[in-house]
Design an enzyme around this catalytic site. Sequence first.
Site, PDB file in Angstrom:
ATOM      1  N   GLN A 139      -5.122  -1.843   9.292  1.00 36.13           N
ATOM      2  CA  GLN A 139      -5.049  -3.185   8.699  1.00 36.13           C
ATOM      3  C   GLN A 139      -5.692  -4.213   9.631  1.00 36.13           C
ATOM      4  O   GLN A 139      -5.388  -4.261  10.824  1.00 36.13           O
ATOM      5  CB  GLN A 139      -3.571  -3.525   8.413  1.00 36.13           C
ATOM      6  CG  GLN A 139      -3.346  -4.808   7.657  1.00 36.13           C
ATOM      7  CD  GLN A 139      -3.842  -4.767   6.214  1.00 36.13           C
ATOM      8  OE1 GLN A 139      -3.895  -3.715   5.587  1.00 36.13           O
ATOM      9  NE2 GLN A 139      -4.216  -5.910   5.689  1.00 36.13           N
ATOM     10  N   ASP A 196     -11.540   2.402   3.540  1.00 38.19           N
ATOM     11  CA  ASP A 196     -11.944   0.995   3.434  1.00 38.19           C
ATOM     12  C   ASP A 196     -13.464   0.873   3.272  1.00 38.19           C
ATOM     13  O   ASP A 196     -13.961  -0.190   2.916  1.00 38.19           O
ATOM     14  CB  ASP A 196     -11.581   0.243   4.727  1.00 38.19           C
ATOM     15  CG  ASP A 196     -10.227  -0.445   4.675  1.00 38.19           C
ATOM     16  OD1 ASP A 196      -9.871  -0.944   3.594  1.00 38.19           O
ATOM     17  OD2 ASP A 196      -9.560  -0.491   5.725  1.00 38.19           O
ATOM     18  N   LYS A 233       0.838  -1.197   0.000  1.00 40.88           N
ATOM     19  CA  LYS A 233       0.000   0.000   0.000  1.00 40.88           C
ATOM     20  C   LYS A 233       0.876   1.251   0.000  1.00 40.88           C
ATOM     21  O   LYS A 233       0.602   2.217  -0.705  1.00 40.88           O
ATOM     22  CB  LYS A 233      -0.952  -0.019   1.213  1.00 40.88           C
ATOM     23  CG  LYS A 233      -2.079  -1.038   1.028  1.00 40.88           C
ATOM     24  CD  LYS A 233      -2.870  -1.345   2.288  1.00 40.88           C
ATOM     25  CE  LYS A 233      -3.860  -2.487   1.985  1.00 40.88           C
ATOM     26  NZ  LYS A 233      -4.609  -2.954   3.149  1.00 40.88           N
TER      27      LYS A 233
END
Length: 284
Positions: free
Chosen positions: A97, A120, A53
């Site tokens: 995460q 997200d 990422k």
Amino acid sequence: MANLINGKEISLRVRGEVKAETADFIQKTGTVPGLAVILVGDDPASKIYVGNKKKACLEVGFNSFEHILPAETSQADLIGLIEKLNADPSVHGILCQLPLPKHIDERAVIGAISPKKDVDAFHPANVGKIMIGDYDFLPCTPAGVMELIRSAGISVAGKKCVVVGRSNIVGKPMAMLLLHENGTVTICHSKTKDLAAECREADILVAAVGKPKLITADMVKEGAVVIDVGMNRDENGKLCGDVDFSAVSEKAGFITPVPGGVGPMTIAMLMKNTLTAAKLAKNY
Ligand code: GUN
């Protein structure tokens, strides 16, 4: 042999588009989009994802802010960091995460992220907005799958779509996005009575359960579109999806490989969401 849907190639095209739009955005606003990624603990797979990422951010012209915290970090400290990032104008997107260590309540952490920075799309406010079709962000993996389907020239309207898996991250939002495109959608899960029979009905089959080679050729309709979200290791430690690729690719009309299918799309869509978040922050 099925047509291969090349996620690597499609993701590079999406990232190229984000890069060009970012240069334009920076020139017009003087603002560099910034993504903060938080990793708690040292799960090896998560470390690789977070590293990828960061690389993608730098490549499209974003600032990347990495926060690597020890596994023992308290929930209060993690939420404290999120609150600081919520208030930081140089941070437009925040990603924590998953999975988190067991002593931390994932829902509390997701709920602490500002919905405007929730790239997200896991926050309940964003999940609700997706349900009613009025959203700023789509969750990265299901959005990536939709982009693969679109790029392959496949229309979803009126098709029988079967999603195997009902996670909040993939299965549930995946079903919703297929429904938005007017698919007739079935969600299968561990209590489904006859999984093979349900799957055989599918014009578009999305496997997102995390079980190596669960979907075998006898479960696939001739000519179906088969999308494999799985990322597993087989008995020899080799990377494989939820679909038995070698046998199913003889029967399917279209298929995504693992690796090189859905995986690269997730990061491309994250870049897209981060640019969207920066645009929202600047009323651009
Ligand atoms: N863990 C596995 N996939 C994801 C994802 O898309 N986002 C986050 N935050 N964690 C993950």
